[in-house]
Every structure is written in C-alpha cells, then in structure tokens.
Design an enzyme around this catalytic site. Sequence first.
Site, PDB file in Angstrom:
ATOM      1  N   ASP A   1       0.834  -1.215   0.000  1.00  0.00           N
ATOM      2  CA  ASP A   1       0.000   0.000   0.000  1.00  0.00           C
ATOM      3  C   ASP A   1       0.863   1.257   0.000  1.00  0.00           C
ATOM      4  O   ASP A   1       1.993   1.246   0.492  1.00  0.00           O
ATOM      5  CB  ASP A   1      -0.907  -0.022   1.247  1.00  0.00           C
ATOM      6  CG  ASP A   1      -2.082   0.938   1.108  1.00  0.00           C
ATOM      7  OD1 ASP A   1      -2.407   1.347  -0.030  1.00  0.00           O
ATOM      8  OD2 ASP A   1      -2.670   1.287   2.151  1.00  0.00           O
ATOM      9  N   GLY A   2       0.300   2.327  -0.555  1.00  0.00           N
ATOM     10  CA  GLY A   2       0.970   3.627  -0.497  1.00  0.00           C
ATOM     11  C   GLY A   2       1.488   4.142  -1.831  1.00  0.00           C
ATOM     12  O   GLY A   2       2.167   5.178  -1.860  1.00  0.00           O
TER      13      GLY A   2
ATOM     14  N   GLY B   1      -0.213   5.501  -4.340  1.00  0.00           N
ATOM     15  CA  GLY B   1      -0.849   6.772  -4.693  1.00  0.00           C
ATOM     16  C   GLY B   1      -0.231   7.923  -3.910  1.00  0.00           C
ATOM     17  O   GLY B   1       0.098   8.978  -4.474  1.00  0.00           O
ATOM     18  N   ARG B   2      -0.032   7.706  -2.613  1.00  0.00           N
ATOM     19  CA  ARG B   2       0.549   8.764  -1.771  1.00  0.00           C
ATOM     20  C   ARG B   2       1.979   9.073  -2.190  1.00  0.00           C
ATOM     21  O   ARG B   2       2.419  10.220  -2.179  1.00  0.00           O
ATOM     22  CB  ARG B   2       0.483   8.350  -0.286  1.00  0.00           C
ATOM     23  CG  ARG B   2      -0.871   8.623   0.344  1.00  0.00           C
ATOM     24  CD  ARG B   2      -1.027   7.899   1.651  1.00  0.00           C
ATOM     25  NE  ARG B   2      -1.310   6.485   1.436  1.00  0.00           N
ATOM     26  CZ  ARG B   2      -1.257   5.562   2.372  1.00  0.00           C
ATOM     27  NH1 ARG B   2      -0.880   5.884   3.593  1.00  0.00           N
ATOM     28  NH2 ARG B   2      -1.551   4.308   2.099  1.00  0.00           N
ATOM     29  N   TRP B   3       2.704   8.037  -2.571  1.00  0.00           N
ATOM     30  CA  TRP B   3       4.086   8.234  -3.022  1.00  0.00           C
ATOM     31  C   TRP B   3       4.097   9.192  -4.216  1.00  0.00           C
ATOM     32  O   TRP B   3       4.914  10.115  -4.275  1.00  0.00           O
ATOM     33  CB  TRP B   3       4.694   6.884  -3.420  1.00  0.00           C
ATOM     34  CG  TRP B   3       6.139   6.926  -3.806  1.00  0.00           C
ATOM     35  CD1 TRP B   3       7.215   6.732  -2.977  1.00  0.00           C
ATOM     36  CD2 TRP B   3       6.675   7.196  -5.110  1.00  0.00           C
ATOM     37  NE1 TRP B   3       8.384   6.856  -3.695  1.00  0.00           N
ATOM     38  CE2 TRP B   3       8.089   7.142  -4.997  1.00  0.00           C
ATOM     39  CE3 TRP B   3       6.109   7.474  -6.351  1.00  0.00           C
ATOM     40  CZ2 TRP B   3       8.936   7.358  -6.087  1.00  0.00           C
ATOM     41  CZ3 TRP B   3       6.941   7.689  -7.436  1.00  0.00           C
ATOM     42  CH2 TRP B   3       8.340   7.627  -7.299  1.00  0.00           C
TER      43      TRP B   3
ATOM     44  N   HIS C   1       2.200   3.570  -8.946  1.00  0.00           N
ATOM     45  CA  HIS C   1       2.058   2.128  -9.199  1.00  0.00           C
ATOM     46  C   HIS C   1       3.246   1.623 -10.021  1.00  0.00           C
ATOM     47  O   HIS C   1       3.768   0.544  -9.784  1.00  0.00           O
ATOM     48  CB  HIS C   1       0.750   1.844  -9.944  1.00  0.00           C
ATOM     49  CG  HIS C   1      -0.490   2.250  -9.186  1.00  0.00           C
ATOM     50  ND1 HIS C   1      -0.692   1.904  -7.873  1.00  0.00           N
ATOM     51  CD2 HIS C   1      -1.581   2.967  -9.552  1.00  0.00           C
ATOM     52  CE1 HIS C   1      -1.856   2.392  -7.463  1.00  0.00           C
ATOM     53  NE2 HIS C   1      -2.415   3.052  -8.463  1.00  0.00           N
TER      54      HIS C   1
ATOM     55  N   TRP D   1     -11.856  -2.464  -7.641  1.00  0.00           N
ATOM     56  CA  TRP D   1     -12.640  -2.250  -8.878  1.00  0.00           C
ATOM     57  C   TRP D   1     -13.451  -0.959  -8.794  1.00  0.00           C
ATOM     58  O   TRP D   1     -13.868  -0.419  -9.818  1.00  0.00           O
ATOM     59  CB  TRP D   1     -13.599  -3.418  -9.134  1.00  0.00           C
ATOM     60  CG  TRP D   1     -12.936  -4.698  -9.549  1.00  0.00           C
ATOM     61  CD1 TRP D   1     -12.888  -5.861  -8.834  1.00  0.00           C
ATOM     62  CD2 TRP D   1     -12.238  -4.964 -10.781  1.00  0.00           C
ATOM     63  NE1 TRP D   1     -12.191  -6.828  -9.539  1.00  0.00           N
ATOM     64  CE2 TRP D   1     -11.792  -6.305 -10.735  1.00  0.00           C
ATOM     65  CE3 TRP D   1     -11.937  -4.199 -11.916  1.00  0.00           C
ATOM     66  CZ2 TRP D   1     -11.064  -6.902 -11.771  1.00  0.00           C
ATOM     67  CZ3 TRP D   1     -11.220  -4.788 -12.955  1.00  0.00           C
ATOM     68  CH2 TRP D   1     -10.796  -6.120 -12.877  1.00  0.00           C
TER      69      TRP D   1
ATOM     70  N   LEU E   1      10.817 -20.415  -5.092  1.00  0.00           N
ATOM     71  CA  LEU E   1       9.814 -19.581  -4.421  1.00  0.00           C
ATOM     72  C   LEU E   1       8.444 -19.676  -5.100  1.00  0.00           C
ATOM     73  O   LEU E   1       8.343 -19.597  -6.324  1.00  0.00           O
ATOM     74  CB  LEU E   1      10.285 -18.117  -4.483  1.00  0.00           C
ATOM     75  CG  LEU E   1       9.365 -17.082  -3.848  1.00  0.00           C
ATOM     76  CD1 LEU E   1       9.610 -16.996  -2.346  1.00  0.00           C
ATOM     77  CD2 LEU E   1       9.564 -15.708  -4.471  1.00  0.00           C
TER      78      LEU E   1
ATOM     79  N   GLU F   1       2.058 -13.045  12.320  1.00  0.00           N
ATOM     80  CA  GLU F   1       2.601 -11.866  13.003  1.00  0.00           C
ATOM     81  C   GLU F   1       2.401 -10.668  12.081  1.00  0.00           C
ATOM     82  O   GLU F   1       2.657 -10.761  10.879  1.00  0.00           O
ATOM     83  CB  GLU F   1       4.104 -12.054  13.280  1.00  0.00           C
ATOM     84  CG  GLU F   1       4.415 -13.166  14.262  1.00  0.00           C
ATOM     85  CD  GLU F   1       3.850 -12.870  15.651  1.00  0.00           C
ATOM     86  OE1 GLU F   1       3.851 -11.691  16.063  1.00  0.00           O
ATOM     87  OE2 GLU F   1       3.425 -13.834  16.318  1.00  0.00           O
TER      88      GLU F   1
HETATM   89  C1  IPE Z   1      -5.252  -2.700  -0.040  1.00  0.00           C
HETATM   90  O1  IPE Z   1      -4.979  -1.363  -0.252  1.00  0.00           O
HETATM   91  C2  IPE Z   1      -5.283  -3.427  -1.353  1.00  0.00           C
HETATM   92  C3  IPE Z   1      -3.995  -3.588  -2.015  1.00  0.00           C
HETATM   93  C4  IPE Z   1      -2.838  -3.206  -1.560  1.00  0.00           C
HETATM   94  C5  IPE Z   1      -4.041  -4.255  -3.281  1.00  0.00           C
HETATM   95  P1  IPE Z   1      -6.147  -0.297  -0.346  1.00  0.00           P
HETATM   96  O2  IPE Z   1      -5.507   1.022  -0.539  1.00  0.00           O
HETATM   97  O3  IPE Z   1      -7.138  -0.707  -1.380  1.00  0.00           O
HETATM   98  O4  IPE Z   1      -6.818  -0.424   1.084  1.00  0.00           O
HETATM   99  P2  IPE Z   1      -7.774   0.586   1.874  1.00  0.00           P
HETATM  100  O5  IPE Z   1      -8.852   0.978   0.924  1.00  0.00           O
HETATM  101  O6  IPE Z   1      -6.949   1.761   2.289  1.00  0.00           O
HETATM  102  O7  IPE Z   1      -8.250  -0.195   3.044  1.00  0.00           O
HETATM  103  C1  IPE Z   2      -1.644   0.278  -3.311  1.00  0.00           C
HETATM  104  O1  IPE Z   2      -1.449   1.643  -3.351  1.00  0.00           O
HETATM  105  C2  IPE Z   2      -1.898  -0.297  -4.680  1.00  0.00           C
HETATM  106  C3  IPE Z   2      -3.271  -0.758  -4.871  1.00  0.00           C
HETATM  107  C4  IPE Z   2      -4.206  -0.747  -3.985  1.00  0.00           C
HETATM  108  C5  IPE Z   2      -3.591  -1.298  -6.171  1.00  0.00           C
HETATM  109  P1  IPE Z   2      -2.643   2.670  -3.296  1.00  0.00           P
HETATM  110  O2  IPE Z   2      -3.035   3.006  -4.699  1.00  0.00           O
HETATM  111  O3  IPE Z   2      -3.746   2.192  -2.447  1.00  0.00           O
HETATM  112  O4  IPE Z   2      -1.921   3.902  -2.640  1.00  0.00           O
HETATM  113  P2  IPE Z   2      -2.514   4.911  -1.545  1.00  0.00           P
HETATM  114  O5  IPE Z   2      -2.976   4.089  -0.390  1.00  0.00           O
HETATM  115  O6  IPE Z   2      -3.634   5.626  -2.212  1.00  0.00           O
HETATM  116  O7  IPE Z   2      -1.365   5.770  -1.215  1.00  0.00           O
HETATM  117 MG    MG Z   3      -4.120   2.405  -0.445  1.00  0.00          MG
END
Ligand code: IPE
Ligand code: IPE
Ligand code: MG
Length: 246
Positions: free
Chosen positions: A21-22, A24-26, A38, A70, A132, A208
């Site tokens: 996750d993260g 988009g914020r990056w 991404h 989606w 793996l 964990e």
């Molecule tokens: C979880 O991230 C799904 C993936 C990393 C693929 P999200 O960004 O979708 O999760 P929420 O919406 O913050 O819970």
């Molecule tokens: C995780 O990054 C990738 C997917 C969920 C596909 P995000 O796109 O959720 O990034 P943030 O959480 O908005 O930073």
């Molecule tokens: Mg996210």
Amino acid sequence: MTDSDELDLDNIPSHVAVIMDGNGRWAQKRGLPRPLGHRQGVESVQAIVRAGGELGVKILTLYAFSTENWNRPAAEVQALMGLLKNFLQSELKTITENNVSLRCLGQRERLPDEVGNVLDDAIARTAENSGLILNLALSYGGRNEIVRAIRQIAEKCRQGVLAPEEIDDKLVSAHLDTAGQADPDLLIRTGGESRLSNFLLWQLSYAELYITETLWPDFRKKDFIAALAAFQKRQRRFGKISNQVG
Ligand code: IPE
Ligand code: IPE
Ligand code: MG
C-alpha cells in the site's frame, strides 16, 4: 537493521504476505499522477521477489488488486491492469530463470482477457519450477474467497460426497485459493494503515503483523530484512503460555 547477516537463517518465515500500500501517496507527494506511483511500485515487487528467494522464504503472497479496488476511477483501474500485463510479460523470463512458480489468488475471471491470458501463460510456464512460490492476489477479497469455498463445500454435501460432520479447518483450507500452502507466518503492510482490507481473512489467523509507514514504492530489500528481523524477535505462542513455547 538492514543487513541480512543479522538475520537468523534458521528462523526465516516460510510464508510472507504483503499488503503493498501507499503507491498513490508516493506519487501525490511528488506532484505526480497516481499511476506513476504504481509504476514505481513494480520495482519494489521485483526487489522483494528477489530478496524473498535469496533469504529462503518459501511462499510470497502479494496483494496487488482487491475486489474493492474495482470501485476506483476507471482510468486508475485501467492503468493498473496495463501495468500488470506489462509486469507479467516483462518479468516472465526473470521469474523462470529464478525458478519461481507463479500462482494467482482471486477472481481470475474478472480480469480483462488480455491480462488473464498473459497470467495463465505465466502460471503454466512456471508451474514446474521448484523455487519460491509467488502468489499474486488479483481481484482478490478474503470474503469472496471464503464464499467460493463454502459454495464448493455445500455442493459436495448436496451431492452426498461429503458429510457436514467432515467439515473441519483442514477441509476449509483445502477449498481456498491457497490450498496446499502453509498459512502466512508474517504479514507486512506498507503505507502505515492498521487494517487487513479484506486480505487472507482465514489464513492470517496466527500471522505476526508488521506495519511500516514506508510507502510501497520506497520498500526495498533492506526494509524487507527489517521486517524479517522484527518477526524474529516475536514469540509466537499460539494460545499457550511463554514457558510452553520456550
Ligand atoms: C489494499 O490497499 C489493497 C492492495 C494493496 C491491493 P487499499 O488502498 O485498497 O486499502 P484501503 O482501501 O486503504 O483499506
Ligand atoms: C496500493 O497503493 C496499490 C493498490 C491498492 C492497487 P494505493 O493506490 O492504495 O496507494 P494509496 O494508499 O492511495 O497511497
Ligand atoms: Mg491504499
């Protein structure tokens, strides 16, 4: 800690699951469009797959796209699907050379044909690899996976090939997308959120949890090693008391 020398190689988690996750914020932090986050995240995937294999992880499960994802804007979904297809095509050679076996968790049928076909091809070509196991969770939701398992089990009961008394933990596990695989020992979530977001709800029951503020596109081998080092400091009691587990 960033050095693999400081890891106990006899206590590497066999199965590591990651909520990547993260992205988009990056991108947003840099004034860039989200898809560029991404794209940068793909490099972290490459680094972590390599590191996992080197350090002796047996199964790596990466949450790449959730059933809820989606509902994002169509352009972002499209960008993610495009990246996925490119990743599968461009990485196939490396994956094969590194003896990685690719698997998919989730709703394969919901993926666009062009992605699904490349995915099927990559899975088939790496099926015999003995290194793996790389599970990509794509259009994956823990609840959906459990619902699909329940339907299969119910159908077997209806046909009379299974009695309700025969349903136990093992049987449920055997009907999930991770059938035959040990449950994750360690769950890593990047991006700092303290939630499961519908990931591996059944399989994570005794994992964990390791949550880091580091955003996925910045997460590299040294961060992975730090997560494994944190795991090695934990005492897994599985409901017992300290004295019992030594
Ligand atoms: C979880 O991230 C799904 C993936 C990393 C693929 P999200 O960004 O979708 O999760 P929420 O919406 O913050 O819970
Ligand atoms: C995780 O990054 C990738 C997917 C969920 C596909 P995000 O796109 O959720 O990034 P943030 O959480 O908005 O930073
Ligand atoms: Mg996210």
